[in-house]
Write a protein that holds these residues in place. Structure first.
Motif, mmCIF file in Angstrom:
data_model
loop_
_atom_site.group_PDB
_atom_site.id
_atom_site.type_symbol
_atom_site.label_atom_id
_atom_site.label_comp_id
_atom_site.label_asym_id
_atom_site.label_seq_id
_atom_site.Cartn_x
_atom_site.Cartn_y
_atom_site.Cartn_z
ATOM 1 N N GLU B 41 54.475 42.591 31.818
ATOM 2 C CA GLU B 41 54.258 41.150 31.587
ATOM 3 C C GLU B 41 55.587 40.488 31.277
ATOM 4 O O GLU B 41 55.888 39.392 31.746
ATOM 5 N N VAL B 44 57.517 40.160 34.471
ATOM 6 C CA VAL B 44 57.001 39.088 35.326
ATOM 7 C C VAL B 44 57.428 37.735 34.753
ATOM 8 O O VAL B 44 57.819 36.837 35.490
ATOM 9 N N LYS B 48 61.052 39.042 37.236
ATOM 10 C CA LYS B 48 61.569 40.289 37.809
ATOM 11 C C LYS B 48 60.386 41.100 38.310
ATOM 12 O O LYS B 48 59.250 40.858 37.919
ATOM 13 N N GLU B 49 60.690 42.078 39.120
ATOM 14 C CA GLU B 49 59.603 42.858 39.673
ATOM 15 C C GLU B 49 59.106 43.889 38.661
ATOM 16 O O GLU B 49 59.891 44.641 38.090
ATOM 17 N N PRO B 50 57.805 43.904 38.402
ATOM 18 C CA PRO B 50 57.284 44.873 37.437
ATOM 19 C C PRO B 50 57.390 46.306 37.958
ATOM 20 O O PRO B 50 57.540 46.524 39.155
ATOM 21 N N HIS B 55 47.242 53.805 37.929
ATOM 22 C CA HIS B 55 46.304 53.897 36.816
ATOM 23 C C HIS B 55 45.000 53.357 37.328
ATOM 24 O O HIS B 55 44.961 52.565 38.258
ATOM 25 N N ASP B 56 43.892 53.771 36.736
ATOM 26 C CA ASP B 56 42.650 53.099 37.090
ATOM 27 C C ASP B 56 41.635 53.137 35.960
ATOM 28 O O ASP B 56 41.472 52.155 35.260
ATOM 29 N N ILE B 109 56.385 56.892 46.386
ATOM 30 C CA ILE B 109 56.066 55.693 47.164
ATOM 31 C C ILE B 109 56.845 54.515 46.602
ATOM 32 O O ILE B 109 57.487 53.778 47.325
ATOM 33 N N LYS B 110 56.784 54.371 45.294
ATOM 34 C CA LYS B 110 57.561 53.327 44.637
ATOM 35 C C LYS B 110 57.590 53.619 43.133
ATOM 36 O O LYS B 110 56.552 53.963 42.560
ATOM 37 N N VAL C 210 50.511 50.651 51.082
ATOM 38 C CA VAL C 210 51.853 51.242 50.967
ATOM 39 C C VAL C 210 52.873 50.412 51.737
ATOM 40 O O VAL C 210 53.918 50.039 51.214
ATOM 41 N N MET C 240 40.375 49.702 35.874
ATOM 42 C CA MET C 240 41.225 48.529 35.990
ATOM 43 C C MET C 240 41.166 47.887 37.375
ATOM 44 O O MET C 240 41.322 46.695 37.523
ATOM 45 N N ASN C 241 40.973 48.708 38.411
ATOM 46 C CA ASN C 241 41.054 48.168 39.760
ATOM 47 C C ASN C 241 39.709 47.748 40.353
ATOM 48 O O ASN C 241 39.657 47.296 41.489
ATOM 49 N N SER C 526 51.693 34.914 34.623
ATOM 50 C CA SER C 526 51.309 36.162 35.294
ATOM 51 C C SER C 526 49.834 36.132 35.666
ATOM 52 O O SER C 526 49.029 35.428 35.063
ATOM 53 N N GLU C 528 47.832 38.530 35.202
ATOM 54 C CA GLU C 528 47.131 39.131 34.069
ATOM 55 C C GLU C 528 46.701 38.070 33.055
ATOM 56 O O GLU C 528 45.579 38.099 32.540
ATOM 57 N N SER C 529 47.595 37.135 32.775
ATOM 58 C CA SER C 529 47.265 36.151 31.746
ATOM 59 C C SER C 529 46.086 35.275 32.182
ATOM 60 O O SER C 529 45.236 34.925 31.379
ATOM 61 N N TYR C 570 52.270 33.226 39.169
ATOM 62 C CA TYR C 570 53.483 33.771 39.761
ATOM 63 C C TYR C 570 53.237 35.201 40.230
ATOM 64 O O TYR C 570 52.810 36.052 39.451
ATOM 65 N N PRO C 572 55.197 38.284 41.935
ATOM 66 C CA PRO C 572 56.506 38.789 42.367
ATOM 67 C C PRO C 572 56.408 39.634 43.634
ATOM 68 O O PRO C 572 55.316 39.955 44.092
ATOM 69 N N GLY C 573 57.549 39.975 44.169
ATOM 70 C CA GLY C 573 57.597 40.891 45.312
ATOM 71 C C GLY C 573 57.254 40.206 46.622
ATOM 72 O O GLY C 573 57.156 38.989 46.708
ATOM 73 N N GLU C 577 55.329 45.421 51.294
ATOM 74 C CA GLU C 577 55.713 46.547 50.452
ATOM 75 C C GLU C 577 54.540 46.884 49.539
ATOM 76 O O GLU C 577 53.544 46.166 49.500
ATOM 77 N N TYR C 578 54.699 47.954 48.818
ATOM 78 C CA TYR C 578 53.710 48.328 47.819
ATOM 79 C C TYR C 578 53.804 47.312 46.699
ATOM 80 O O TYR C 578 54.814 47.215 46.028
ATOM 81 N N ASN C 579 52.760 46.504 46.532
ATOM 82 C CA ASN C 579 52.861 45.388 45.605
ATOM 83 C C ASN C 579 51.557 45.201 44.814
ATOM 84 O O ASN C 579 50.704 44.382 45.161
ATOM 85 N N PRO C 580 51.392 45.961 43.742
ATOM 86 C CA PRO C 580 50.155 45.890 42.967
ATOM 87 C C PRO C 580 49.871 44.500 42.397
ATOM 88 O O PRO C 580 48.712 44.117 42.235
ATOM 89 N N GLU C 581 50.910 43.742 42.102
ATOM 90 C CA GLU C 581 50.699 42.391 41.564
ATOM 91 C C GLU C 581 50.016 41.496 42.594
ATOM 92 O O GLU C 581 49.156 40.681 42.252
#
Lengths: 214, 248, 666
Positions: B41, B44, B48-50, B55-56, B109-110, C210, C240-241, C526, C528-529, C570, C572-573, C577-581
């Motif tokens: 957080e 972000v 910047k990139e987190p 995780h799940d 992967i990252k 990926v 979470m997902n 974010s 999340e917020s 916002y 990011p990324g 690409e692999y971008n969970p956000e």
């Protein structure tokens, strides 16, 4: 690894029993007779070729395994190195079997050059017991074991052998699938007792020689 | 509590990767992942990139979380996944190194995320009982002694997280594979194709580039489910028998 | 438009059998020519993919996880119901059916539930054959335990990890089909749209998580098994997902959302500790077999505990209120989840909560430990054992039964539940609502099916414990393999679909636009917020109890939040690409729309039933007051457009086999 290892474990016991002949106060007669027997008996001779093969196999397999395992780990190491093992196990030894084995291999080269090769080349002096001529292997042994450098080299090497066995003994059973809630503790105990016996047994000989004759 | 995190950053599999340092304010009730959430957080909010991490369920059962904390997969607590690791086990001022699982069979992967699909392919090679829907007999027609069911369960409790591979100096996957082989070989319904199963699974395991077992036992020590190396012995036994067997 | 449930004719007990023997089939040769897409690899998805693969269809299965085995079915702890009557305690298919309909507060379809009960026994057999290590007795026979809302022992279990073991069984069955080439697995792929051609579901748009690449996949039909949407509350026991995106995308393409306000709040979860908390952890309902729920009788005692001046052990027996046993003597601590949750809320609202936030009650094992200890001592032949011995023996028995749960509790809270009672509070756990489906599990969009928690069908307004696993597997193993034929038998001449069709083009473009918009937003807050804020609104106004005023307010708040989201978020990324956000941002955007629909649904249902408790509609004793005359229907919502009110369709529920009664557990 486990099968060749187990064979070598048996061999070490026989070897130790034979070497204890060195401790007789008979100027080496018992030992030299034993050496003669070991080099001439056809059955023992066959077994000895098997032994050389097994030593080589054990070493080559070990190195191949070592290099494969290193490759599997990849190039990047962890920044913090922690190695935790299961209860009653010695992960540090287990993870260093390759190094320990390599040291033992170098020791073996020296060891064989010193005694075995000299006998095979026929450069040893001979001695006669009851009309039978035998190589006096006792002589170079005594010579080596009264040299402090060699004594230290042997004692250190035997420590390495002991550590190698400490893991190797019980590990070979695990690899062969012989893990049992009831019997495994006994196997582990025997393995540890055996490792100490072999390492101490072999190390004692040069030490006693040094104390006796140097 | 104030913590200094040294986190591994790596753009993708080809990138070389490096450590990045971050300061985080955490409290003792947080789980380790919640502490990382706080860090992310923060990142972000600074645009910047987190840090990517997997995780799940966050209940210690899905097996998704996969990082190495101070040199130990899932961190310092025994039989605890990262998501169940709580910050009360750390001290104010600690520096924590966080890295991905490192093994050739698990390419990055990252950042902290690695590719563990090799495990799926090993299961596909034989980690099942060949029964189709609709075929079975009554559940009680197959009696399973309580202790056998319990032993099979102990092996089946594996969550497939890959900590065994990460912990093993040889990056061996034997604990994972043997847990599945054991689970199925112990049960009467799984015995029928045990020979074929162990042969195929071991072959696939080797193809995936995992190392061999040299009985270091770090896998058992670091396994978040406490899977025993007894299973590895059982698999070795099964495999030896399969090697001598004439069955296809 | 009248919603057609397609319930087959005949006697309730005969419907499924008759229907199965008369439904159209697809020959093995034709199956090979037909493609099926399955999205999701939980119990429903994996079992469906495995069974359809076994039948010979070409199956493509998608999961956004790194491995199919991570699906959240894995976290189910307690067990799975089946009408086996192995206990000889009077269980039967009818009784399981009746318990489920009653447990669901008469808001589910009779025929669906009966079918579920009927196939429940087959599920156990199937799983045993797959190698699921169910608990056994010494004789080798399967063991059972009891769950909330029932008076028989019909729950099969594998320690506290039943979901894990069942999922691994299904995962292995599916893996076998992958190895045989019948199923193709796409892991780390998230479905972001469903593609309709001539009104029928013919494919999906998925993002490779990926590489970030947007992919098109076509098939003759699409099966969604993508779980529930409990995470709309931000804090829930879901992983979470877990998200609504797949189902919501279907809604946006015309599928109806049924009963979205029916949410299950599980009574036994670990209470919330702080703001940073990311999820709540469930403690299995099976604990209520032996745990007794209580709060202090006196408000001042509760206050003292909250402030740390007293502990549970300081409260003498006579000052404890075992409120479930007091209020519901017939079922005691094993009342259904909705009832237990609401009762906890009542106590906490009255100021008797025992954690600092005021939101928590005790779950106490002291009596069970003493009881088991005595019985164990007796069986060991110990005469007059002292209290310590009894305690020790009792703890051993409890450990054997619930060891892993106690351990998990201790890991999370740092407290030892053998010594002090557990602290628990209700939390969002399961969503009974979902995509509307008919008896064939087909949505109103032809060729689009929904299984498991993703559909609305079997649990009415409240799900009974150990029934979710049952439903997921029933749908996947024993229903869809038959009912998919009703659609596919008409498609045997349909050639494979090209992904170059304009419909695919349009759908991919829409997906790309949505993602680009999120990325280009360049706000300051974010994802999340926003999610946390949405969750707070939902929990406050659409949680354990609801009222008209609150729901109206919530809808306004959500609308505002949604607007703010699209301005201020916002991400990011980048896309490639692999971008969970980015993944999260897209999911939260869908939650924002769903949340409003849930409130609307709750607002339009002017009654209390199961998990839906409207404060305006309760009896004098505070129990739920149903209105069967006006609300015995399934509310199916059609999405019209963002900003416009969705359209409601009602599918009336007809009850022929059971008589509608006030649900009583007293």
């Amino acid at each position: 690894m486990s099968l060749t290892g187990l064979f070598l474990i048996v061999f070490l016991l026989v070897h130790l029993a034979g070497n204890l002949q060195l401790l007789h106060h008979d100027g080496g007669e018992a030992f030299n007779r034993y050496a003669k027997f070991m080099t001439t008996n056809p059955l023992i001779k066959t077994v000895s070729y098997l032994l050389y093969t097994f030593i080589l196999m054990h070493a080559i397999q070990g190195w191949m395994l070592w290099s494969k395992n290193r490759a599997a780990r990849g190039n990047q190491r962890y920044a913090v190195h922690v190695l935790r093992g299961a209860e009653g196990q010695s992960p540090k030894v287990a993870s260093r079997m390759g190094w320990l084995g390599t040291i033992i291999f170098i020791f073996l080269l020296v060891h064989l050059y010193q005694f075995w090769l000299q006998m095979k080349m026929g450069v040893l002096p001979t001695v006669e017991y009851d009309g039978v001529t035998v190589n006096n292997l006792y002589l170079p042994v005594k010579e080596a074991y009264t040299d402090l450098g060699f004594v230290i080299f042997y004692v250190v090497s035997m420590y390495v052998v002991g550590v190698h066995l400490w893991h190797g003994f019980q590990s070979s059973f695990q690899t062969l699938g012989l893990n049992h809630r009831k019997y495994t503790p006994a196997i582990r105990f025997i393995g540890k007792a055996y490792s100490i016996l072999v390492a101490v047994g072999f190390a004692l000989i040069p030490i006693i020689f040094y104390l006796r004759y140097a | 509590m104030k913590l200094t995190l040294k986190v591994w950053r790596q753009k993708d599999a080809k990138d070389k990767g490096r450590f990045e340092t971050h300061q985080v304010e955490a409290n003792e009730h947080m789980s380790f992942l919640e502490m990382l959430d706080v860090m992310n957080e923060q990142l972000v909010s600074e645009k910047k990139e987190p840090v990517a991490f997997e995780h799940d369920c966050r209940e210690g059962i899905c097996g998704a979380c996969s990082m190495v904390i101070n040199g130990q997969p899932h961190g310092p607590q025994k039989t605890t996944t990262t998501c169940q690791l709580h910050m009360r086990h750390f001290k104010d001022g600690d520096t924590i190194y966080i890295e991905p699982f490192r093994a050739k069979g698990f390419p990055v992967i990252k950042d902290l995320v690695v590719d563990r699909s090799a495990f799926d392919r090993i299961i596909q090679a034989g980690g099942f009982i060949s029964v189709s829907t609709g075929q079975p007999v009554d559940g009680n027609a197959l009696l399973v002694p309580k202790d056998v069911a319990s032993k099979a369960f102990d092996a089946a409790a594996c969550i497939g997280c890959g900590a065994c591979v990460a912990a093993c100096p040889n990056a061996s996957a034997m604990l994972f594979v043997s847990a599945k082989v054991s689970h199925l070989a112990l049960l009467p319904q799984g015995k029928v194709e045990a020979t074929r199963r162990v042969r195929n699974m071991v072959r696939q395991m080797d193809e995936e580039g995992f190392g061999n077992c040299s009985n270091v036992t770090a896998c058992e020590a670091e396994c978040p489910k406490g899977i025993s190396i007894e299973n590895i012995a059982r698999m070795n036994r099964e495999y030896l028998c399969a090697s001598f067997s004439s069955e296809e | 438009m009248q919603l057609e449930g397609k319930i087959p004719p005949g006697q309730l007990a005969e419907k499924w059998t008759q229907y199965k023997s008369t439904m159209p089939l697809v020959s093995p040769d034709n199956k090979r020519r037909l493609d099926i897409i399955v999205v999701g690899t939980g119990l429903a998805g994996a079992s469906a993919a495995a069974s359809l693969g076994e039948l010979g269809y070409n199956v493509k299965v998608f999961t956004f996880h790194d491995s199919p085995r991570r699906a959240h079915s894995i976290a189910a702890q307690g067990g799975i119901n089946a009408a086996k009557n192995y206990r000889n305690d009077g269980d039967s298919v009818y009784r399981l059916f009746y318990d489920t309909v009653k447990g669901g507060d008469y808001r589910s379809r009779e025929a669906n539930v009966y079918r579920l009960s009927e196939v429940s026994a087959n599920i156990i057999d199937q799983c045993v054959a797959q190698g699921v290590p169910f608990a056994r007795e010494y004789g080798g026979y399967l063991d059972n335990r009891s769950f909330g809302g029932v008076q028989v022992q019909r729950t099969f279990y594998a320690r506290g990890q039943t979901g894990q073991q069942l999922l691994i069984g299904a995962y292995q069955a599916m893996s076998r089909q992958v190895s045989l080439g019948n199923v193709t697995l796409f892991n780390r792929h998230e479905m972001l749209d469903v593609v309709l051609i001539d009104g029928k579901a013919r494919g999906i748009i998925a993002r490779n998580l990926v590489t970030g690449e947007i992919e098109r996949h076509s098939a003759h039909c699409v099966i969604l098994a993508t779980g529930g949407y409990g995470n709309v509350f931000y804090l829930s026991t879901n992983a979470m997902n877990c998200n609504v995106t797949a189902a919501w995308r279907a809604v946006k393409r015309g599928a109806f959302m049924a009963n979205p306000c029916f949410t299950q709040i599980h009574p036994t979860c670990i209470p919330q500790y702080g703001e940073y908390q990311s999820k709540l952890t469930l403690m299995s309902e099976s604990l209520r077999n032996d745990g007794r729920v209580w709060v202090p009788k006196k408000v001042e005692d509760a206050k003292a505990i909250r402030e740390g001046r007293k502990t549970a052990n300081d409260i003498p027996e006579e000052d404890r209120d075992y409120y479930l046993e007091r209020r519901y003597p017939a079922f005691g601590n094993l009342v259904p989840r909705d009832v237990a949750s609401r009762a906890a809320k009542v106590e906490c609202d009255a100021g008797k909560g025992i954690v600092p936030t005021g939101l928590g009650v005790y779950l106490d094992f002291a009596s069970a430990i003493a009881r088991y200890g005595k019985s164990k001592a007796h069986s060991m032949g110990l005469e007059n054992p002292d209290a310590d011995t009894i305690r020790k023996l009792g703890e051993e028995v409890v450990e054997e039964k619930y060891g892993n749960l106690f351990e998990m509790y201790e890991k999370i809270t740092g407290e030892n539940p053998y010594k002090t009672p557990m602290k628990i509070y209700p939390a969002v756990h399961y969503t009974m609502g979902g995509l509307w489906v008919d008896y064939n599990l087909e949505t109103n969009v032809p060729g689009l099916f929904a299984l498991g928690e993703c559909n609305f069908s079997d649990h009415g307004a409240n799900r009974l414990g150990a029934s979710a696993l049952m439903q997921g597997l029933a749908d996947g193993y024993f229903v869809i393999p038959y009912t998919v034929g009703t659609f596919l038998s008409k498609e045997i001449r349909t050639p494979k679909f090209s992904t170059d069709a304009p419909e695919f083009e349009e759908a991919e473009k829409a997906v790309t636009e949505r993602l680009t918009k999120l990325l280009d937003n360049n706000g300051s807050q974010s994802v999340e917020s926003f999610h946390r804020r949405l969750g707070k609104i939902m929990w406050e106004y659409c949680g354990m109890s609801r009222n008209e005023e609150g729901l109206k307010k919530a809808m306004g708040l959500i609308r505002e939040l949604r607007e703010e989201y699209h301005k201020e978020v916002y991400v990011p990324g980048s896309m490639n690409e692999y971008n969970p956000e980015l993944e999260k941002a897209h999911r939260v955007a869908d939650f924002m729309e769903l949340g409003e629909l849930m409130c609307l649904d709750a607002l339009s249902r002017n009654e209390s039933c199961g998990g839906h408790f409207r404060e305006e509609y309760q009896t004098e004793e505070g129990e739920a007051l149903r209105d069967d005359k006006n609300y015995a229907y399934v509310a199916a919502w059609e999405w019209t457009d963002t900003g416009k009110e969705p359209r409601l369709y009602k599918e009336p529920l007809k009850f022929e086999a059971v008589e509608l009664k006030t649900r009583s557990y007293k």
